[in-house]
Design a protein around this motif. Structure first.
Motif, mmCIF file in Angstrom:
data_model
loop_
_atom_site.group_PDB
_atom_site.id
_atom_site.type_symbol
_atom_site.label_atom_id
_atom_site.label_comp_id
_atom_site.label_asym_id
_atom_site.label_seq_id
_atom_site.Cartn_x
_atom_site.Cartn_y
_atom_site.Cartn_z
ATOM 1 N N THR A 2 40.057 -1.304 -16.461
ATOM 2 C CA THR A 2 40.068 -1.147 -17.896
ATOM 3 C C THR A 2 39.329 0.040 -17.975
ATOM 4 O O THR A 2 38.220 0.386 -17.121
ATOM 5 C CB THR A 2 39.277 -2.087 -18.559
ATOM 6 O OG1 THR A 2 37.997 -2.671 -18.214
ATOM 7 C CG2 THR A 2 40.231 -3.467 -18.874
ATOM 8 N N TYR A 3 39.653 0.934 -18.650
ATOM 9 C CA TYR A 3 39.061 2.328 -19.111
ATOM 10 C C TYR A 3 38.341 2.261 -20.178
ATOM 11 O O TYR A 3 38.616 1.553 -21.185
ATOM 12 C CB TYR A 3 39.932 3.431 -19.006
ATOM 13 C CG TYR A 3 40.530 3.574 -17.678
ATOM 14 C CD1 TYR A 3 39.874 4.634 -16.676
ATOM 15 C CD2 TYR A 3 41.820 3.357 -17.249
ATOM 16 C CE1 TYR A 3 40.306 4.913 -15.424
ATOM 17 C CE2 TYR A 3 42.271 3.546 -16.025
ATOM 18 C CZ TYR A 3 41.526 4.210 -15.147
ATOM 19 O OH TYR A 3 42.239 4.582 -13.913
ATOM 20 N N ASP A 5 36.955 3.791 -23.602
ATOM 21 C CA ASP A 5 37.227 4.845 -24.564
ATOM 22 C C ASP A 5 36.320 5.776 -25.102
ATOM 23 O O ASP A 5 35.593 5.304 -25.873
ATOM 24 C CB ASP A 5 38.137 4.245 -26.012
ATOM 25 C CG ASP A 5 39.045 5.128 -26.653
ATOM 26 O OD1 ASP A 5 38.882 6.588 -26.268
ATOM 27 O OD2 ASP A 5 39.873 4.913 -27.404
ATOM 28 N N GLY A 52 38.185 13.613 -18.369
ATOM 29 C CA GLY A 52 38.987 12.645 -18.763
ATOM 30 C C GLY A 52 39.075 12.195 -20.184
ATOM 31 O O GLY A 52 39.421 11.243 -20.436
ATOM 32 N N GLU A 118 29.699 12.135 -17.276
ATOM 33 C CA GLU A 118 29.628 10.796 -16.234
ATOM 34 C C GLU A 118 28.298 10.242 -16.302
ATOM 35 O O GLU A 118 28.077 9.063 -16.509
ATOM 36 C CB GLU A 118 30.321 11.035 -14.979
ATOM 37 C CG GLU A 118 31.002 9.875 -14.426
ATOM 38 C CD GLU A 118 31.889 10.319 -13.166
ATOM 39 O OE1 GLU A 118 32.930 11.111 -13.311
ATOM 40 O OE2 GLU A 118 31.365 10.044 -12.105
#
Lengths: 389, 131
Positions: A2-3, A5, A52, A118
């Motif tokens: 899962t990413y 959001d 991203g 990140e």
């Protein structure tokens, strides 16, 4: 798998910009001033994209921002009145949360920072924080990472114009590149850092020779020299015998006239530098020159020295037509009755006073970096080392 | 001020040296250049705007002074004037001094600057070349 959001909210606000001392150079806020072909807003959007993060929401209280469809960066632009700016920021945050965001990055643009998103997110979760703030070794930056579920914290932050956080706010130490873009010196430094590849972002355009970036549509006339590192923006014109050297950045639609040496300088968009001048350690805006050596900003009302061309394409076309109308009869007259004079060579052009000085033109006085043009012939590729290459 | 038996004229330039004011100023200072070996100092401390016509006027004055075997020196340059002279590559054509007094003193002989400074700090009797 899962990413998460993660969304970004970029704020281009006059109050932030007013802290900057760039007003005499350009009417544009520093976030919208182009340096080596791109604004710091564009560079920040690109950087977020690399991490991203989906297209950011940009909120601004100045109408200089081009609406989204023509910008082509996919960002969602919201232009609001100045008095409603922080309320609009709060509503935009709430909309992002309703849209499914789990974490929102709030980036007010007054300076340019290359934040490692990140690491910032890892830090935020590691600290189990509601709101995290970014700081450098010397000062806190008004850049925040807010958990979407903490709407009240976000609301209090926006209502205090990012000056106060309701809950305890752990500091994320930013060790990457940061430029406050507070004055002309910072603007110049950003250009130098981009051209010498000290930043992760690169100059816009194509690297035609090592260290020389040229955007499409730029014109470099025969006899002109561009020495690395340097940047020439789109539709900029470098006239014959001009020398562009030492990290100079000539932005889009700017013009450097014949025999002018542009050394360690930034020429902002639409500026015209006259013929036979010696521009060094300066940032030039519309009729304004900030000399960094003398730490002074000077208004120059003489278009023979520093002028500007209109930003509107229609006006530029009209001006070009008028210039042609004046130029053609003069050329015909000179062709029929005038004496033909040989073009001066580069050495002569760089060793004489400006033709704009009328009867005082042609005095023997070398340009500050005339030697550079002689040391490096135009067909010599200037090689530089790039990190590990 | 009088040095070396010939007078040195110090003239303060106007705040703005554009095409119109430069012409007026040139008309005003023209009589100074009719003297034999004129020694003139322009004090540019007041200059807030200097354009190509202003620089052209300064160069014309210098050229007029040289024609009569004299000299024109500049003193107390404002930041604006200094930037424009540097931009037009003309600052190397003039002798420029920090103060008008320094500029006037520089007319006192043909000594190089370093020697002149030493001379200024010595007693007159110890300087055999002093006038």
């Amino acid at each position: 798998m899962t990413y998460m959001d993660i969304r970004a909210l970029i704020l281009v606000n006059r109050t932030i910009e007013e802290l900057a001392d760039l007003t005499p150079l350009s009417a544009l806020p520093s976030a919208l001033l182009e340096v080596a072909g791109k604004t710091s807003l564009q560079r920040t959007l690109e950087r977020l994209h690399q991490f991203g993060i989906p297209p950011a929401t940009v909120i601004s209280d100045c109408d200089f921002l081009v609406p989204a469809p023509t910008n082509g960066d996919g960002a969602n632009y919201l232009i609001t009145a100045r008095e409603r700016f922080w309320r609009a920021a709060e509503s935009a945050f709430n909309e992002l949360v309703q849209d499914g965001a789990e974490l929102v990055l709030v980036l007010p643009l007054g300076g340019y920072a290359e934040i490692d998103v990140e690491k910032l997110v890892q830090f935020h979760f590691g600290q189990q924080a509601r709101v995290s703030q970014v700081c450098t070794a010397s000062q806190p930056l008004p850049v925040f990472c807010i958990s979407a579920s903490r709407r009240n914290d976000a609301a209090s932050l926006f209502r205090s114009q990012l000056s106060k956080c309701r809950s305890e706010c752990p500091m994320f130490l930013h060790t990457g590149y940061f430029n406050p873009l507070a004055d002309a010196r910072d603007l110049r430094q950003l250009a130098i850092d981009i051209l010498t590849l000290k930043t992760q972002t690169k100059p816009s355009g194509i690297e035609v020779r090592p260290g020389v970036w040229i955007e499409l549509g730029a014109t470099i006339e025969k006899g002109a020299r561009v020495l690395a590192p340097a940047f020439i923006g789109a539709f900029a014109k470098i006239r014959t015998h001009a020398v562009i050297t030492r990290c100079s950045s000539v932005e889009h639609h700017a013009q450097i006239d014949c025999g002018t040496v542009c050394e360690n300088s930034t020429v902002l968009p639409y500026c015209v530098i006259g013929a036979g001048l010696d521009l060094a350690h300066s940032v030039v805006g519309a009729g304004v020159l900030a000399n960094l050596h003398r730490d002074v900003t000077v208004e120059i009302a003489d278009p023979k020295l520093v002028g500007y061309i209109p930003a509107a394409a229609g006006h530029r076309l009209l001006n070009a037509a008028l210039e042609l109308t004046a130029y053609l009869p003069k050329q015909v007259w000179q062709g029929l009755f005038g004496k033909s004079e040989p073009q001066p060579d580069l050495r002569t052009a760089l060793h004489q006073t400006s033709p704009s000085l009328g009867s005082a033109a042609g005095y023997e006085t070398p340009a500050c970096d005339a030697d550079a043009a002689e040391k490096f012939p135009s067909d010599l590729a200037v090689l530089r080392r790039y990190g590990h290459q | 001020m009088d040095t070396n038996s010939r007078p040195v004229v110090v003239k303060r330039t106007p705040e703005r040296l554009n095409a119109r004011t430069a012409r007026e100023f040139l008309r005003e200072v023209q009589p100074l250049f009719t003297m034999d070996r004129p020694q003139i100092v322009f004090d540019l401390s007041q200059v807030k705007q200097l354009d190509a016509s202003g620089v052209e006027m300064l160069l014309r004055c210098m050229s007029e002074a040289h024609k009569r075997d004299g000299d024109l020196k500049l003193a107390t340059l404002s930041a604006q004037a200094a930037v424009v002279l540097e931009l037009t590559r003309t600052e190397r054509l003039f002798e420029i001094y920090e103060t008008s007094t320094d500029a006037v003193r520089s007319f006192s002989g043909f000594l190089p600057n370093a020697m002149r400074q030493q001379l200024l700090h010595r007693k007159p009797s110890t300087a055999p070349w002093a006038a």
